[in-house]
Design an enzyme around this catalytic site. Structure first.
Site, PDB file in Angstrom:
ATOM      1  N   GLU A   1      -6.636   1.629  -3.195  1.00 58.58           N
ATOM      2  CA  GLU A   1      -5.193   1.689  -3.426  1.00 58.58           C
ATOM      3  C   GLU A   1      -4.610   0.285  -3.617  1.00 58.58           C
ATOM      4  OE1 GLU A   1      -3.642   4.797  -0.934  1.00 58.58           O
ATOM      5  OE2 GLU A   1      -1.946   3.511  -0.468  1.00 58.58           O
TER       6      GLU A   1
ATOM      7  N   GLN B   1      -8.116  14.641   3.350  1.00 59.79           N
ATOM      8  CA  GLN B   1      -7.400  13.883   2.323  1.00 59.79           C
ATOM      9  C   GLN B   1      -8.233  13.658   1.064  1.00 59.79           C
ATOM     10  OE1 GLN B   1      -6.548   9.448   2.947  1.00 59.79           O
ATOM     11  NE2 GLN B   1      -4.528  10.367   2.907  1.00 59.79           N
TER      12      GLN B   1
ATOM     13  N   HIS C   1      -8.298  11.184  -2.110  1.00 61.64           N
ATOM     14  CA  HIS C   1      -7.748   9.909  -2.585  1.00 61.64           C
ATOM     15  C   HIS C   1      -7.568  10.039  -4.090  1.00 61.64           C
ATOM     16  CE1 HIS C   1      -7.334   5.673  -3.442  1.00 61.64           C
ATOM     17  NE2 HIS C   1      -7.421   5.361  -2.160  1.00 61.64           N
TER      18      HIS C   1
ATOM     19  N   HIS D   1     -11.886  12.154   0.544  1.00 64.85           N
ATOM     20  CA  HIS D   1     -11.916  10.795   1.099  1.00 64.85           C
ATOM     21  C   HIS D   1     -11.894  10.701   2.614  1.00 64.85           C
ATOM     22  CE1 HIS D   1     -11.328   6.514   1.067  1.00 64.85           C
ATOM     23  NE2 HIS D   1     -10.155   6.601   1.666  1.00 64.85           N
TER      24      HIS D   1
ATOM     25  N   PHE E   1       0.851  -1.181   0.000  1.00 64.41           N
ATOM     26  CA  PHE E   1       0.000   0.000   0.000  1.00 64.41           C
ATOM     27  C   PHE E   1       0.890   1.234   0.000  1.00 64.41           C
ATOM     28  CE2 PHE E   1      -4.575   0.759   0.702  1.00 64.41           C
ATOM     29  CZ  PHE E   1      -5.072  -0.488   0.397  1.00 64.41           C
TER      30      PHE E   1
ATOM     31  N   ARG F   1      -3.024  10.820   5.975  1.00 70.29           N
ATOM     32  CA  ARG F   1      -3.084   9.428   6.444  1.00 70.29           C
ATOM     33  C   ARG F   1      -2.554   8.467   5.390  1.00 70.29           C
ATOM     34  NH1 ARG F   1      -6.745   5.103   5.703  1.00 70.29           N
ATOM     35  NH2 ARG F   1      -8.342   6.339   4.675  1.00 70.29           N
TER      36      ARG F   1
ATOM     37  N   LEU G   1     -14.833   4.851  -4.748  1.00 74.24           N
ATOM     38  CA  LEU G   1     -13.412   4.554  -4.586  1.00 74.24           C
ATOM     39  C   LEU G   1     -12.937   3.325  -5.353  1.00 74.24           C
ATOM     40  CD1 LEU G   1     -11.224   5.978  -2.821  1.00 74.24           C
ATOM     41  CD2 LEU G   1     -11.214   3.863  -1.525  1.00 74.24           C
TER      42      LEU G   1
ATOM     43  N   ARG H   1      -0.895   9.399  -0.649  1.00 74.68           N
ATOM     44  CA  ARG H   1      -2.049   9.902  -1.407  1.00 74.68           C
ATOM     45  C   ARG H   1      -1.980  11.382  -1.743  1.00 74.68           C
ATOM     46  NH1 ARG H   1      -6.524   6.489   2.046  1.00 74.68           N
ATOM     47  NH2 ARG H   1      -5.953   4.521   1.062  1.00 74.68           N
TER      48      ARG H   1
HETATM   49  C1  LIG Z   1     -14.627   3.653   0.104  1.00 75.15           C
HETATM   50  C2  LIG Z   1     -13.698   3.646   1.269  1.00 75.15           C
HETATM   51  C3  LIG Z   1     -12.711   2.683   1.377  1.00 75.15           C
HETATM   52  C4  LIG Z   1     -11.836   2.665   2.460  1.00 75.15           C
HETATM   53  N1  LIG Z   1     -10.874   1.704   2.543  1.00 75.15           N
HETATM   54  C5  LIG Z   1     -10.045   1.688   3.624  1.00 75.15           C
HETATM   55  C6  LIG Z   1      -9.059   0.667   3.760  1.00 75.15           C
HETATM   56  O1  LIG Z   1      -8.942  -0.233   2.934  1.00 75.15           O
HETATM   57  N2  LIG Z   1      -8.247   0.693   4.848  1.00 75.15           N
HETATM   58  C7  LIG Z   1      -8.343   1.673   5.799  1.00 75.15           C
HETATM   59  O2  LIG Z   1      -7.581   1.654   6.759  1.00 75.15           O
HETATM   60  N3  LIG Z   1      -9.304   2.630   5.713  1.00 75.15           N
HETATM   61  C8  LIG Z   1     -10.146   2.651   4.651  1.00 75.15           C
HETATM   62  N4  LIG Z   1     -11.103   3.629   4.561  1.00 75.15           N
HETATM   63  C9  LIG Z   1     -11.332   4.528   5.716  1.00 75.15           C
HETATM   64  C10 LIG Z   1     -12.072   3.797   6.824  1.00 75.15           C
HETATM   65  O3  LIG Z   1     -12.951   2.861   6.259  1.00 75.15           O
HETATM   66  C11 LIG Z   1     -12.887   4.729   7.724  1.00 75.15           C
HETATM   67  O4  LIG Z   1     -12.110   5.819   8.101  1.00 75.15           O
HETATM   68  C12 LIG Z   1     -13.326   3.992   8.981  1.00 75.15           C
HETATM   69  O5  LIG Z   1     -13.974   2.800   8.644  1.00 75.15           O
HETATM   70  C13 LIG Z   1     -14.216   4.853   9.863  1.00 75.15           C
HETATM   71  O6  LIG Z   1     -14.712   4.057  10.916  1.00 75.15           O
HETATM   72  P1  LIG Z   1     -15.495   4.702  12.136  1.00 75.15           P
HETATM   73  O7  LIG Z   1     -15.797   3.609  13.099  1.00 75.15           O
HETATM   74  O8  LIG Z   1     -14.736   5.883  12.626  1.00 75.15           O
HETATM   75  O9  LIG Z   1     -16.844   5.277  11.484  1.00 75.15           O
HETATM   76  P2  LIG Z   1     -17.965   4.625  10.543  1.00 75.15           P
HETATM   77  O10 LIG Z   1     -17.679   3.228  10.151  1.00 75.15           O
HETATM   78  O11 LIG Z   1     -18.195   5.629   9.457  1.00 75.15           O
HETATM   79  O12 LIG Z   1     -19.224   4.582  11.484  1.00 75.15           O
HETATM   80  C14 LIG Z   1     -19.887   5.753  11.918  1.00 75.15           C
HETATM   81  C15 LIG Z   1     -21.068   5.350  12.759  1.00 75.15           C
HETATM   82  O13 LIG Z   1     -21.610   6.502  13.371  1.00 75.15           O
HETATM   83  C16 LIG Z   1     -23.015   6.476  13.264  1.00 75.15           C
HETATM   84  N5  LIG Z   1     -23.498   7.855  13.323  1.00 75.15           N
HETATM   85  C17 LIG Z   1     -23.092   8.918  12.609  1.00 75.15           C
HETATM   86  N6  LIG Z   1     -23.771  10.022  12.972  1.00 75.15           N
HETATM   87  C18 LIG Z   1     -24.632   9.633  13.941  1.00 75.15           C
HETATM   88  C19 LIG Z   1     -25.620  10.304  14.721  1.00 75.15           C
HETATM   89  N7  LIG Z   1     -25.909  11.595  14.580  1.00 75.15           N
HETATM   90  N8  LIG Z   1     -26.320   9.583  15.623  1.00 75.15           N
HETATM   91  C20 LIG Z   1     -26.104   8.252  15.774  1.00 75.15           C
HETATM   92  N9  LIG Z   1     -25.194   7.575  15.067  1.00 75.15           N
HETATM   93  C21 LIG Z   1     -24.462   8.265  14.172  1.00 75.15           C
HETATM   94  C22 LIG Z   1     -23.293   5.768  11.959  1.00 75.15           C
HETATM   95  O14 LIG Z   1     -24.571   5.199  11.961  1.00 75.15           O
HETATM   96  C23 LIG Z   1     -22.196   4.694  11.978  1.00 75.15           C
HETATM   97  O15 LIG Z   1     -22.651   3.582  12.696  1.00 75.15           O
HETATM   98  C24 LIG Z   1     -11.967   3.648   3.463  1.00 75.15           C
HETATM   99  C25 LIG Z   1     -12.963   4.618   3.363  1.00 75.15           C
HETATM  100  C26 LIG Z   1     -13.789   4.631   2.264  1.00 75.15           C
HETATM  101  C27 LIG Z   1     -14.800   5.734   2.163  1.00 75.15           C
END
Ligand SMILES: Cc1cc2nc3c(=O)[nH]c(=O)nc-3n(C[C@H](O)[C@H](O)[C@H](O)COP(=O)(O)OP(=O)(O)OC[C@H]3O[C@@H](n4cnc5c(N)ncnc54)[C@H](O)[C@@H]3O)c2cc1C
Length: 578
Positions: free
Chosen positions: A250, A235, A237, A351, A115, A393, A247, A281
């Site tokens: 990568e 960031q 992407h 991203h 990566f 990142r 997306l 990135r």
């Molecule tokens: C397409 C894509 C591919 C990616 N691929 C990778 C990868 O391969 N490797 C890597 O390291 N990272 C990757 N990332 C980044 C990574 O996936 C995210 O940064 C990470 O999963 C975020 O996790 P989280 O638990 O912080 O939030 P999330 O998984 O976004 O969860 C947020 C939660 O908060 C809840 N929520 C939001 N607002 C409220 C509210 N007002 N009230 C109640 N609940 C709420 C939602 O319902 C959800 O359950 C990728 C991102 C994208 C967009």
């Protein structure tokens, strides 16, 4: 309706579920999520989770730490990064033990691939560090953790949208939420409250982020007086599907994919001679925009909405189908292109939020530059900033962040609630949230919300994007000020109580506007270029004046910006070349 739990976890992505799993070992724990847990955005993470397991070639946590610090352009807090990379190894094996079906090497170890920005021996050459489950790594993390939380008796409140945090002085006593199914307002009284609400890519027009990524957690806490850290670092992407932003992981470049301009030239050789297509990135996004601007995009008209090709044709159909099956499906569905036969048209897409709710190393939310913390208030994941990503990142480090710091916060919550009492909660705790919702459904309607959303997203994309300039950001700040004014007049047409999605969208827009405003203000304030924050008028990194975190606080209709030191205790800053 009123509820009482030791620990309230807001958000059911990877960070929220891991914290819930840990906290629920001793604490009565509830998870509130506006989406069904397994629809959280973590499920879209395709490429992998970084950990120096050394399954297929030699690797060490200290190399991972150095790469993370250098990738973050030395704004990364270095002890936070050290914890990230050291705990990552155990965390990945723990996920495996919980049942996560990682892809395997022929001899049965967890397989790993390359990566961007991940190297061996402090920058010598790319290293295979990303552990993966085909291109469904995030989906598998969510499924695994959700099942474990159910097993642990965690109580889930699905489709509950948090409106407000109940912060009294320096203590958090819970949250107020809207139940989407009924329109009822609920108050959740807790000893500890944890925010893991994910990112806010929806402030931009072209983004890889889902519609739900509206920055609710940071916006709710900012309005309650919590400062936000490093909001200027967002960031892009390099490889979003042309015109859609969806997306293309990568991992395609990790498996050998090459970016080419209209002459078919593999142009990254000129920008990052050593790492080429596996440079970080921020660099590749800038390289693509530079190519487009000088007429080397595929269309060749010099406009920044042109595109380049990501060529994976030489990887071979068998490897694509085995290691990148979802990506191949996206290309066929959205572009009518089979990546085994033809190159994929791509352009940079908004991203990942590097900034957000500031925390210490145990996920406790920080109140000021001295590092004092709020009592009973925690955050982790993309909505937070423990500053392991600094100014940029590295791919795979977000999944590590949510697992390592989600777990640490959960552990500390379990410890904290054992001795803490519930704070006082007045009968009127939910009055303001009720009044806010009532105001949105009554009165004369102003500007339509859709128009405000579109103008905000275009403003951010055009004026606060990959490259930034003082006059453009000034124009963005003025436009956002106008939009925030117009937002006060927005009303919903649907006054129904059950599943009022129009009301939800208006609430989310209010959050997006506050986040966009803080992002533009913090970006205009930082007069240097560092990582993803790239200024045409200040093209150099300026360690003398800007080796510091910014902390922006909303104050009434205005704001103030303060600063926090960066921890550079392990690796002194150096020029960042790849
Ligand atoms: C397409 C894509 C591919 C990616 N691929 C990778 C990868 O391969 N490797 C890597 O390291 N990272 C990757 N990332 C980044 C990574 O996936 C995210 O940064 C990470 O999963 C975020 O996790 P989280 O638990 O912080 O939030 P999330 O998984 O976004 O969860 C947020 C939660 O908060 C809840 N929520 C939001 N607002 C409220 C509210 N007002 N009230 C109640 N609940 C709420 C939602 O319902 C959800 O359950 C990728 C991102 C994208 C967009």
């Amino acid at each position: 309706m009123k509820h009482q739990f030791d620990a309230i976890i807001v958000g059911a992505g990877g960070a929220g579920l891991y914290a819930a799993l840990e906290a629920s070992r001793t604490a009565k724990t509830a998870v509130l999520s506006k989406l069904y847990p397994i629809r959280s955005h973590t499920g879209t993470a395709q490429g992998g989770i970084g950990a120096a397991l050394g399954s297929v070639e030699e690797d060490r946590p200290e190399w991972h730490c150095f790469d993370t610090v250098k990738g973050g352009d030395y704004l990364t807090d270095q002890k936070a990064a050290q914890i990230l990379v050291e705990d990552a190894v155990e965390a990945v094996y723990h996920l495996e033990n919980l049942g996560l079906p990682f892809s395997r090497t022929p001899d049965g170890k967890i397989d790993q691939r390359r990566f961007g920005g991940h190297t061996r021996n402090f920058g010598e050459a790319p290293v295979k560090r990303a552990c993966y489950a085909a291109d469904r790594t995030g989906h598998m993390i969510l499924q695994t953790l959700y099942q474990q939380c159910i097993k642990n008796g965690v109580r889930f409140f699905d489709e509950f949208h948090v409106l407000e945090a109940l912060i009294d002085g320096d203590r958090c006593n819970g949250v107020v939420a809207l139940e989407l199914a009924t329109g009822e307002i609920h108050t959740f009284h807790s000893k500890a409250t944890f925010f893991a609400t994910g990112g806010f890519g929806r402030i931009f027009k072209t983004t890889s982020n889902a519609y739900a990524n509206t920055g609710d957690g940071p916006a709710v806490l900012a309005r309650a007086g919590v400062p936000m850290e490093d909001m200027e670092f967002f960031q892009f992407h390099p490889t979003g599907i042309y015109r859609m932003g969806i997306l293309i992981t990568e991992a395609v470049r990790g498996e050998g994919g090459i970016l080419r301009n209209r002459a078919g030239e593999p142009f990254m050789e000129r920008y990052a001679p050593k790492l080429k297509d596996l440079a970080p990135r921020d660099m590749i996004s800038r390289a693509i925009i530079d190519e487009l601007r000088k007429g080397s995009g595929i269309r060749g008209d010099g406009k920044i909405d042109d595109y380049v090709y990501l060529d994976a044709t030489h990887i071979g159909r068998e490897a694509i189908d085995k290691k990148l099956p979802d990506i191949a499906g996206f290309c066929r569905t959205y572009l009518g292109v089979d990546p085994a036969d033809k190159p994929i048209p791509v352009q940079p897409t908004a991203h990942y939020a590097m900034g957000g709710i500031p925390t210490d190393l145990w996920g406790r939310v920080v109140r000021n530059a001295k590092g004092d913390v709020y009592e009973g208030l925690y955050a982790a994941g993309e909505c937070a900033c423990v500053s392991v990503h600094g100014a940029n990142r590295l791919g795979t480090n977000s999944l590590v962040d949510i697992i390592v710091y989600g777990k640490r916060a959960g552990t500390d919550i379990a410890r904290y609630v054992r001795d803490a009492d519930f704070g006082p909660l007045p009968e009127t705790a939910d009055d303001r949230a009720r009044a806010g919702v009532k105001a949105l459904v009554t009165g004369t309607r102003g500007k339509p919300r859709g128009e405000i959303t579109a103008r905000m997203q275009e403003t951010m994309m055009e004026l606060v994007g990959v490259y930034r300039a003082a006059d453009e950001m000034k124009a963005a700040i003025a436009a956002l000020r106008t939009l925030r004014g117009e937002y006060r007049e927005v009303r919903v047409a649907d006054t129904g109580k059950g599943f009022n999605t129009e009301l939800l969208e208006v609430l989310e827009l209010g959050n997006l506007l506050d986040i966009a405003w803080m992002t533009a203000l913090a970006a205009a304030n930082r007069t240097e270029s560092r990582g993803a924050h790239s200024r045409v008028d200040f093209p150099e990194r300026d360690d003398t004046n800007w080796l510091k975190h910014s902390m922006i606080r909303l104050v009434g209709d205005g704001y103030e910006i303060g600063y926090k030191d960066v921890d550079i205790s392990l690796y002194p800053p150096k020029p960042r070349v790849y």
